[in-house]
Every structure is written in C-alpha cells, then in structure tokens.
Design an enzyme around this catalytic site. Structure first.
Site, short mmCIF file in Angstrom:
data_model
loop_
_atom_site.label_atom_id
_atom_site.label_comp_id
_atom_site.label_asym_id
_atom_site.label_seq_id
_atom_site.Cartn_x
_atom_site.Cartn_y
_atom_site.Cartn_z
N LYS A 1 82.12 -24.44 9.92
CA LYS A 1 82.99 -25.30 9.13
C LYS A 1 84.42 -24.78 9.31
O LYS A 1 84.72 -23.64 8.97
CB LYS A 1 82.58 -25.26 7.66
CG LYS A 1 83.53 -26.07 6.78
CD LYS A 1 83.04 -26.22 5.37
CE LYS A 1 84.01 -27.03 4.54
NZ LYS A 1 83.52 -27.25 3.18
N LYS B 1 81.38 -29.04 11.38
CA LYS B 1 82.26 -29.88 10.55
C LYS B 1 83.72 -29.48 10.76
O LYS B 1 84.01 -28.29 10.69
CB LYS B 1 81.87 -29.66 9.09
CG LYS B 1 82.76 -30.37 8.11
CD LYS B 1 82.32 -30.05 6.72
CE LYS B 1 83.29 -30.70 5.75
NZ LYS B 1 82.98 -30.38 4.40
C1 PBG Z 1 83.34 -28.51 -0.36
C2 PBG Z 1 83.32 -29.55 0.71
C3 PBG Z 1 84.40 -30.13 1.39
C4 PBG Z 1 83.87 -31.15 2.19
C5 PBG Z 1 82.49 -31.12 2.02
N1 PBG Z 1 82.15 -30.13 1.12
C6 PBG Z 1 85.87 -29.91 1.26
C7 PBG Z 1 86.46 -28.60 1.54
O1 PBG Z 1 85.82 -27.67 2.06
O2 PBG Z 1 87.63 -28.45 1.20
C8 PBG Z 1 84.67 -32.08 3.04
C9 PBG Z 1 84.03 -33.39 3.37
C10 PBG Z 1 84.95 -34.42 3.91
O3 PBG Z 1 86.16 -34.20 4.13
O4 PBG Z 1 84.47 -35.55 4.10
N2 PBG Z 1 83.29 -27.21 0.01
#
Ligand code: PBG
Length: 323
Positions: free
Chosen positions: A194, A247
């Site tokens: 991520k 991601k």
């Molecule tokens: C929370 C989380 C996030 C997303 C999914 N779970 C945001 C972040 O890490 O700031 C992002 C999903 C998206 O942008 O569609 N940890």
C-alpha cells in the site's frame, strides 16, 4: 509475409476467440461507505455516483448488487468527530455503526462476502492508521487495537478481514487473535503493498478521515519502490495472509505483476477513489468514452495479474452490462 497478426483481429468473433483476459462479476469487490441515521444517502462530491448509506439504505444497495451478481462488498464507516479518540475505541465498541452494519448485511444476506477494513484512521482523532505519540505512529502498541478491531469484525460476521494500516507484523498478530478465538475460517486480505498515494484524496473526503497532521509516509510505501513490495509480500505470506493486495492499482500495474510472479496466493488490487474520480471527471467533461475507459481500466488490472479488483465501478459495469 507469413505472419499477419491482423488476421486474428479481423472480426468481432475472432477477436473474442483470442481474447486473453476477462473481467467478470466474480472478480469484483464493491467498496461501500456507511453513515449513521435513517434513510440517508449522500453523494461523495469528488466521487460522482458513489454514496454514503445509512444501514437501511445499505441493505437496499446490497440487495440490488446481489441481484446483479455482485456479491462481495468492502465496508467503510464515516464516524462522527465526537466519537473519535486517540485509541480508536469506537472501532471495537459492540454497538458501533460499523459492527451494526456488518451484522445487518450478514444477517440479511448470509451468502454475501463481507470484507472489513482494519485500520484506525476513520475512528482516530489524529486521523492516522496507528496510535500517535509525540507526532510518531507507534507500531507494536497499535497491533493491540487492530487485533481488537479484527476480532470484533469476525464476531460480527466478517468473511474477510483486510488490514489497510501498514503496521509491521499486523497480519501475523491478527491471524493469531482470530485463531485463538475460534475464527480459523476467517480470511485475511492484506494490503501488502500500500503506497503513500495522492489518489486516496476522495476516499478521505468520503469518510472525513484525513490525517490531522503530517502524512502517512512512515508507514505507507514510497511510490518509487518496487522491490520493497517483495519484502512486504514475503512477510504477509509467512504471517498467514490469504490474499495479497496492491494499492492503488493503475499507477502500480508493475507491482501487481511483480507479486503475481512471486507468490502462489491470489492477488487483489484496489482501484482507488482518486482513480475513479479522475476518470469520472474526464467523462463529465466529455473527454473520455466512459464504457470504453472503465472496461479498459478493469481489464488492464486483471491483465497485470489481479484476481480480485476492489473498484467503485463494480456496480455500474453490471447495471450497464459493460462486461
Ligand atoms: C484506510 C484506507 C484508505 C483507503 C482504504 N483504506 C485511506 C488511507 O490509507 O488514507 C483508500 C481507498 C481509496 O482511496 O479508495 N486506511
């Protein structure tokens, strides 16, 4: 010329005969935003066509998706500011919005697959994924909170727990908590690679969950790094993950491919909020053909190696019969 690749492109039937990659409803996971209240449905301004639903309307939305053959959902709560605190205690309070929503979906639609998000940010008064102390995000102390959250999700009926926090050791920690409490059958879809991405902006608007200070760069990965994803993948696999997720998806197709080539586990990819917003904005301006752009995006993510795609386009591609 003996080789004329155009022969295999000469008609629609032949083009379909030689098509290598397909997207089907079975591959899609639909992220859904939840808010408190009754009969609520509010559009996320930076994500046209995507809404925050109160639980009653959430059930209606899930039902209409199920009827389209879309049966996997990833739930995210919008928590009111006064319920947030330093330790995200709302995340494992029995009557919290999120746990009620999981129970409601699983009670009404036992055959649906409910994916739940484990991270502190929607419940944290600091807006970070972990516990903050003197401006630092504490790793090991956070694991305890994540464990409580994951257990509460499992007790509420979650099928797949998806830790999105990027703390070290959390997959193993959560696996242990689940197993110790009789939830050996609950899966873990780890947000393995991520990245600290600009493309989460609209999601943070949807949940009002942006960090109150600083950024997430001490826990989310540097977008410049590919090999580091293998370190995370090896750890998650050893710690007991059932799926590895990359991601965002579009700017990281190489990372999807890299993980695909280095693990036997299924790969998931999150086609995130900013990717959705970008495409919708161009469509609204009349600059892109929506059907062609959306199907090309999803096909590319599958071609790179993702089995499952978390995408805000999941319902519209089925409603419009674009697949
Ligand atoms: C929370 C989380 C996030 C997303 C999914 N779970 C945001 C972040 O890490 O700031 C992002 C999903 C998206 O942008 O569609 N940890």
């Amino acid at each position: 010329m003996l080789q004329r690749p155009r022969r295999n492109r000469k008609s629609e039937v032949i083009r379909q005969m030689v098509q290598e990659t397909h997207v089907s409803a079975a591959n899609l996971i639909f992220p859904l935003f939840i808010i408190e209240g009754e009969n609520q449905k509010t559009e996320v301004s930076s994500m046209p066509g995507i809404f925050r639903y109160s639980i009653d309307n959430l059930l209606r939305e899930v039902e209409s998706c199920m009827n389209l053959g879309l049966k996997s959902f990833d739930l995210f709560p919008n928590i009111s500011e006064e319920l947030k605190d330093k330790y995200a205690t709302e995340s494992h309070r029995d009557e919290s919005l999120y746990l009620r929503a999981i129970r409601a979906v699983k009670t009404n639609f036992p055959e649906a697959c409910v994916v739940t998000d484990v991270a502190m940010d929607p419940y944290s008064s600091d807006g970070h994924d972990g516990i903050v102390e003197n401006g630092e995000i504490l790793n090991d102390e956070t694991l305890e909170v994540l464990g409580k959250m994951a257990l509460a999700h499992a007790q509420s009926g979650a099928d797949i727990i998806a830790p999105s926090d990027m703390m070290d050791g959390r997959v193993g920690y959560i696996r242990q908590v689940l197993d110790d409490n009789g939830f050996k059958h609950v899966s873990i879809m780890s947000y393995t690679a991520k990245y600290a991405s600009a493309f989460y902006g609209p999601f943070r608007d949807a949940l009002n969950s942006a960090p109150k200070f600083g950024d997430k760069k001490t826990y989310q990965m540097n977008p410049a790094n590919q090999r580091e994803a293998l370190i995370e993948a090896n750890l998650d696999e050893t710690e007991g993950a059932d799926f590895l997720m990359v991601k965002p998806a579009l700017a990281y197709l190489d990372v999807i491919k890299l993980l695909k080539d280095n693990t036997e586990l299924p790969i998931a990819a999150y086609n995130v909020s900013g990717e959705y917003a970008m495409l919708k904005a161009a469509v609204q301006k009349g600059w892109l053909n929506e059907q062609r752009a959306v199907t090309e995006v999803l096909t590319s993510i599958r071609r790179a190696g993702a089995t499952a795609i978390l995408t805000y386009h999941a319902k519209e591609v089925l409603v419009n019969k674009w697949l």
